[in-house]
Design an enzyme around this catalytic site. Structure first.
Site, PDB file in Angstrom:
ATOM      1  N   PRO A 132       0.828  -1.033   0.140  1.00 30.08           N
ATOM      2  CA  PRO A 132      -0.014  -0.007  -0.013  1.00 30.08           C
ATOM      3  C   PRO A 132       0.834   1.152   0.100  1.00 30.08           C
ATOM      4  O   PRO A 132       0.643   2.445  -0.448  1.00 30.08           O
ATOM      5  CB  PRO A 132      -0.735  -0.150   1.276  1.00 30.08           C
ATOM      6  CG  PRO A 132      -0.782  -1.590   1.526  1.00 30.08           C
ATOM      7  CD  PRO A 132       0.284  -1.954   0.954  1.00 30.08           C
ATOM      8  N   GLY A 133       1.891   1.466   0.590  1.00 28.82           N
ATOM      9  CA  GLY A 133       2.769   2.416   0.753  1.00 28.82           C
ATOM     10  C   GLY A 133       4.161   2.627  -0.240  1.00 28.82           C
ATOM     11  O   GLY A 133       4.614   3.713  -0.031  1.00 28.82           O
ATOM     12  N   GLY A 135       4.469   1.751  -4.032  1.00 25.54           N
ATOM     13  CA  GLY A 135       4.389   2.285  -5.428  1.00 25.54           C
ATOM     14  C   GLY A 135       5.331   1.472  -6.094  1.00 25.54           C
ATOM     15  O   GLY A 135       5.453   0.294  -6.039  1.00 25.54           O
ATOM     16  N   GLY A 356     -19.907  12.129 -29.788  1.00 20.84           N
ATOM     17  CA  GLY A 356     -21.018  12.002 -28.782  1.00 20.84           C
ATOM     18  C   GLY A 356     -21.066  10.547 -28.623  1.00 20.84           C
ATOM     19  O   GLY A 356     -21.248  10.327 -27.291  1.00 20.84           O
ATOM     20  N   GLU A 379       2.891  -2.826 -14.307  1.00 25.17           N
ATOM     21  CA  GLU A 379       4.318  -3.473 -14.714  1.00 25.17           C
ATOM     22  C   GLU A 379       5.066  -2.253 -14.975  1.00 25.17           C
ATOM     23  O   GLU A 379       6.334  -2.408 -15.506  1.00 25.17           O
ATOM     24  CB  GLU A 379       4.169  -3.835 -16.111  1.00 25.17           C
ATOM     25  CG  GLU A 379       4.896  -5.411 -16.245  1.00 25.17           C
ATOM     26  CD  GLU A 379       3.944  -6.338 -15.250  1.00 25.17           C
ATOM     27  OE1 GLU A 379       4.377  -6.992 -14.029  1.00 25.17           O
ATOM     28  OE2 GLU A 379       2.831  -6.682 -15.579  1.00 25.17           O
ATOM     29  N   THR A 381       5.474   2.263 -14.032  1.00 21.77           N
ATOM     30  CA  THR A 381       4.818   3.475 -14.536  1.00 21.77           C
ATOM     31  C   THR A 381       5.820   3.962 -15.895  1.00 21.77           C
ATOM     32  O   THR A 381       6.832   3.559 -15.806  1.00 21.77           O
ATOM     33  CB  THR A 381       4.957   4.725 -13.882  1.00 21.77           C
ATOM     34  OG1 THR A 381       6.072   4.993 -13.239  1.00 21.77           O
ATOM     35  CG2 THR A 381       3.716   4.180 -12.444  1.00 21.77           C
ATOM     36  N   GLU A 383       7.212   6.761 -16.156  1.00 19.87           N
ATOM     37  CA  GLU A 383       8.146   7.304 -15.639  1.00 19.87           C
ATOM     38  C   GLU A 383       9.353   6.426 -15.367  1.00 19.87           C
ATOM     39  O   GLU A 383      10.678   6.744 -15.591  1.00 19.87           O
ATOM     40  CB  GLU A 383       7.851   8.064 -14.584  1.00 19.87           C
ATOM     41  CG  GLU A 383       6.878   9.414 -15.025  1.00 19.87           C
ATOM     42  CD  GLU A 383       5.742   8.995 -15.109  1.00 19.87           C
ATOM     43  OE1 GLU A 383       5.215  10.080 -16.197  1.00 19.87           O
ATOM     44  OE2 GLU A 383       4.831   8.133 -14.863  1.00 19.87           O
TER      45      GLU A 383
END
Length: 401
Positions: A132-133, A135, A356, A379, A381, A383
């Site tokens: 979770p913390g 990335g 539309g 897999e 980012t 960056e």
């Protein structure tokens, strides 16, 4: 067969496999994908069909009951499947990465135990790095394994498991201090554990909980979950490769081939978006002629087709490089970066061509518009890819001053 995204030099066997998969996609996936996606329903009938075709064992060696095919064949199949519905390619891709890691790094006992049942599709794989913390910063994982007799006890929380609920085997990356003194570089004190579990949600084995599906913008149907380990006991013979401290390298090897497959997914989604755009442009009339007759639309189609072709060529090159036994992290990173960026652009142009109607859930392009962004972050980012590409280029082109 369409003109775009053709692959030269395929064998008769490869062409036959691809033709079978494309036929399956056109008949069994495209007609039902949007309905299943809107209901966020697991595509059980599609998965059963892929199992019958032998796709779960496509790259598993023949001695273990697989088809023993190349990464290129696999990537081209993923491209076709993603053209039908990207979520289905995710179900296969995570399974394939675990099978690949077992094939490359597993002990003989681990290969004998898991690969035949994985080839048959009876065991489904998932793999778990993220938390979770953290990335993209894999070195910062906090989940831990502590040795206790013949077992290890695992504690921690993992995030973003594709196939977290439906899988029965999860390759989990955790910190393991055993034999790695304080001050050891983080990536040298990680271990991959092969964790067997029952499919489903809740407590799926003592000490292991899969809380439920994460609700997502797109990439629906496939279950994406958390994984919580609280005193989970795993036997020592389920350390991948039998030796602790190698987990980071094993996972990165798996992710490298995974990146080729994410590139293939981007190629497949972009192809489908182009097909939908070029079709709609010939059917929709404005100012007395099909919108395809307007130069503004022709320019869009030209740009879209060029991007589809370029992404496919880079993806094929990255797969062939890995198949030849060469290092392909540069090519895989480039292919993943380009294919995912181009996919987003091609999908957006197809969306604009629909006007539309692109905003209406009745049209397939609405689904693709929500699916494409996942490829920009999955897999690694865009960056992260650029960091990998930049570092490798500086290695290759070191200034000799």
């Amino acid at each position: 067969m369409a003109r775009l995204a053709q692959t030269a030099g395929l064998t008769d066997v490869q062409q036959e496999i691809l033709s079978t998969v494309r036929d399956f996609v056109d008949k069994e996936i495209i007609p039902v994908a949007t309905g299943l996606e809107h209901r966020d329903e697991y595509p059980q009938a599609i998965v059963d069909g892929l199992k019958e075709l032998g796709l779960f064992g496509l790259m598993i060696p023949e001695e273990y009951g697989g088809l023993g095919e190349s990464l290129l064949t696999y990537a081209l199949c993923v491209e076709e499947i993603a053209r039908g519905w990207m979520s289905v390619s995710g179900i296969i891709n995570t399974h394939f990465i675990v099978a690949y890691m077992l094939k490359q790094h597993g002990t003989q006992e681990q290969k004998d135990h898991f690969l035949p049942r994985m080839a048959a599709g009876d065991i489904r794989g998932a793999f778990s790095m993220s938390e979770p913390g953290l990335g993209s910063d894999v070195s910062a994982i906090t989940s831990k394994a502590v040795r206790d007799g013949d077992d290890y006890v695992l504690n921690g929380q993992k995030m973003w498991l594709t196939n977290g609920g439906t899988s029965s085997l999860v390759a989990v990356l955790v910190k393991s201090d055993e034999g790695h003194p304080e001050g050891t570089a983080p990536h040298k004190s990680m271990t991959t554990f092969l964790v067997e579990k029952e499919p489903g949600f809740g407590e799926v084995r003592p000490g292991l909980t899969i809380p439920g599906k994460i609700d997502k913008m797109g990439y629906k149907g496939v279950d994406t979950t958390e994984l919580i380990m609280d005193g989970l006991r795993v036997p020592a013979d389920r350390v991948l490769g039998g030796v602790t401290g190698r987990g980071f390298y094993q996972m990165m090897d798996g992710v490298e081939v995974g990146r080729v497959n994410v590139a293939a997914r981007g190629c497949g989604v972009a192809q489908r978006a182009f097909e939908l755009g070029v079709q709609y442009a010939q059917q929709r009339h404005t100012f007395g002629k099909p919108i395809a007759g307007h130069q503004a639309i022709q320019f869009k189609l030209a740009e879209m087709a060029t991007k589809v072709e370029a992404a496919h060529a880079m993806m094929v090159n990255a797969a062939r490089k890995k198949d030849s036994g060469e290092r392909n992290d540069l090519e895989a990173g480039m292919a993943k970066y380009l294919a995912s960026e181009y996919c987003k652009e091609v999908v957006e142009d197809a969306f604009r061509i629909h006007g539309g109607y692109g905003f209406s859930k009745e049209y397939e392009i609405e689904r693709l518009y929500r699916e494409a962004p996942m490829l920009l972050i999955g897999e690694g980012t865009a960056e992260i890819q650029k960091m990998i590409i930049g570092r490798r280029l500086l290695e290759e082109y070191r200034f000799q001053g």
